[in-house]
Structure formats: structure tokens, C-alpha cells
Design an enzyme around this catalytic site. Structure first.
Site, PDB file in Angstrom:
ATOM      1  CG  ASP A   1     -38.021-114.234  -3.350  1.00 19.21           C
ATOM      2  OD1 ASP A   1     -37.471-113.262  -3.458  1.00 19.21           O
ATOM      3  OD2 ASP A   1     -39.255-114.495  -3.157  1.00 19.21           O
TER       4      ASP A   1
ATOM      5  CG  ASP B   1     -39.853-108.705  -1.019  1.00 16.86           C
ATOM      6  OD1 ASP B   1     -39.480-108.653   0.345  1.00 16.86           O
ATOM      7  OD2 ASP B   1     -39.683-107.822  -1.843  1.00 16.86           O
TER       8      ASP B   1
ATOM      9  CD  GLU C   1     -43.756-109.107  -3.271  1.00 16.60           C
ATOM     10  OE1 GLU C   1     -42.481-108.571  -3.804  1.00 16.60           O
ATOM     11  OE2 GLU C   1     -43.724-110.316  -3.372  1.00 16.60           O
TER      12      GLU C   1
ATOM     13  NE  ARG D   1     -41.540-102.452  -8.665  1.00 22.51           N
ATOM     14  CZ  ARG D   1     -41.389-103.619  -8.009  1.00 22.51           C
ATOM     15  NH1 ARG D   1     -42.686-104.022  -7.452  1.00 22.51           N
ATOM     16  NH2 ARG D   1     -40.347-104.486  -8.114  1.00 22.51           N
TER      17      ARG D   1
ATOM     18  N   GLY E   1     -34.674-109.304  -4.902  1.00 20.23           N
ATOM     19  CA  GLY E   1     -34.464-108.022  -5.723  1.00 20.23           C
ATOM     20  C   GLY E   1     -34.994-107.002  -4.999  1.00 20.23           C
TER      21      GLY E   1
ATOM     22  CE  LYS F   1     -35.030-112.765  -6.608  1.00 19.90           C
ATOM     23  NZ  LYS F   1     -36.442-113.218  -5.997  1.00 19.90           N
TER      24      LYS F   1
ATOM     25  CG  ASP G   1     -42.957-115.438  -4.401  1.00 18.23           C
ATOM     26  OD1 ASP G   1     -43.936-114.735  -4.792  1.00 18.23           O
ATOM     27  OD2 ASP G   1     -41.624-115.003  -4.079  1.00 18.23           O
TER      28      ASP G   1
END
Length: 244
Positions: free
Chosen positions: A26, A28, A35, A83, A128, A176, A197
Site C-alpha cells: 500500500d 498512503d 494520506e 472527496r 487507491g 486492491k 495499514d
């Protein structure tokens, strides 16, 4: 879960980790300290509003619902679009951000990836987040573009924000996991490890996907995710030393 203090399956976990043909990371709060979308939003003046969405994700994760994007309330792609709609970043804003805010990589990640590559273990970045922001990270770590699975921001001819590429597997819920399965099917890796995470990283451990999920909690410790991990680490040094 193996946390370094003892675990019945420790030998099996370590053996699988040491014999991995491929490791997917991953980005971030794992490879990087930040992030990405929150940082970009803050740079564009919408940090507080976007951070509220991210904190909502963390809240669901903390109480066992994993993420708001997987709890059934809001699909991941809708949450991502929502977002982004709060600040609609232009191409020039993204370029300005990349120039003024270079990536902050997690301590030890460069050494770990070098060690994996030296042992001919394939390394992938699965996120992502957005390629525009992940490409510089991959460049620092020596990871080729074809080993990046991430989303792509789209811009018009005048640089105006148009959205993101919904054809990318990581743009959707379960993306993912789909990317990891795609990698495994394409290259036939016998042992594949996912490190991250979040709940979407844990989700990648499934038949045809990752054999082992290592939860990295050096930036964010998401307890509901850590509880289901095969191995919990707070420092990449633990993974480096286990390979020596």
C-alpha cells in the site's frame, strides 16, 4: 497474529515472508507517511472538509466496520468522487503540489525494498491514491511504472479537472484485492505478500490473491485491521532484520 512477541504460526509466517516471490505495498500511510488525497486537498484549500471524510473511514475501521466505503453505506468509487468534488484539483494545481510537496517516505522502506529487489523479489505499489502522486515515490524507490496499480486523475484540454479513470481496478470497492489477483494470475507467483495499514489491504488476502497480510502500523494503527493480520509491525526494520 504474530506481533514479534510470540505466535504459534510464527515459523510459517516467517517462512512465507522469506520465500515470497512478490510483495505488494500500500502507499498512503505505509510506503509514505501521508494520506495523499488529504495532502492535496489541504494544498488546494479544502483540507478540513476532505479530512472529515477520511476520519469517517477511520471511525468505521476502528469499530470493526472496516471502511465507510465497504460498510455498505457508500461505495468506494462514490466516496472518492465525493472527496475530489470538494476541491476539483486542476492539472496546474497538482503539478504545483508535486513540486512544492515532495513525497515523505516512511523510515526504512527504501532499505526494505532494495533488499527485496536484491533477492529478486518483485515489488508492486497498489493504491487507491493517484498515479500522478505515486509516480515520484516509485521513482525514488526504483519501482517501474508497470508495477504500479493506482487511480488516474483526468484533466481536460485546458487542465480543468474531469474526474478519475473508473477503468482502474483500484477505483472501485474490492479493487486492491482484484489488482493482487490480477498480478498473481499474470505472473504465477507461488508466494505473494500484501503489506498495508487498511481494510482494503487486508481484503487482498484471499484465494488467488495474497497468501500473507502484514499490517504496518508505523503511521496509523487501525486496531480492527491489525487484529486480523498475520503479522503486525510498527517498524520496517523488523521486516528487514527478518530477511538477514
Amino acid at each position: 497474529m504474530f506481533d514479534g512477541r510470540g505466535f504459534d504460526g510464527r515459523v510459517e509466517v516467517l517462512e512465507m515472508w522469506r520465500n515470497a516471490n512478490a510483495v505488494c505495498f500500500d502507499v498512503d500511510s505505509t510506503v509514505c507517511l501521508d494520506e495523499g488525497i488529504d495532502e492535496l486537498a489541504e494544498f488546494c484549500g479544502a483540507g478540513k472538509a476532505v479530512a472529515e471524510w477520511t476520519s469517517r473511514q477511520d471511525l468505521f475501521c476502528k469499530y470493526g466496520m472496516f471502511s465507510w466505503a465497504m460498510s455498505g453505506s457508500v461505495p468506494f468509487e462514490e466516496a472518492l468522487a465525493a472527496r475530489l468534488s470538494l476541491f476539483n484539483p486542476s492539472h496546474s494545481q497538482v503539478q504545483d503540489f508535486l513540486e512544492k510537496r515532495p513525497p515523505r517516505i516512511s523510515p526504512g522502506i527504501d532499505e526494505l525494498i532494495k533488499k527485496l529487489k536484491d533477492s529478486n523479489t518483485a515489488v508492486y505499489l497498489i493504491s487507491g491514491g493517484f498515479r500522478q502522486m505515486i509516480n515520484p515515490v516509485a521513482s525514488i524507490l526504483g519501482i517501474p511504472p508497470e508495477n504500479i496499480f493506482a487511480n488516474q486523475l483526468l484533466f481536460g484540454s485546458s487542465g480543468e479537472f474531469l474526474g478519475f479513470d473508473t477503468n482502474e481496478p483500484t477505483s472501485r470497492s474490492g479493487g486492491k484485492a482484484a489488482a493482487v489477483q490480477q498480478i498473481r494470475k499474470a505472473f504465477g507467483y507461488k508466494a505473494l505478500v500484501m503489506i498495508g495499514d487498511g481494510a482494503t489491504d487486508l481484503e487482498a488476502r484471499k484465494p488467488g490473491g495474497a497468501d500473507l497480510f502484514i499490517c504496518y502500523a508505523g503511521v496509523q494503527h487501525r486496531e480492527a485491521v491489525a487484529a486480523k493480520a498475520d503479522w503486525l509491525v510498527f517498524n520496517f526494520r523488523d521486516l528487514i532484520s527478518s530477511l538477514e
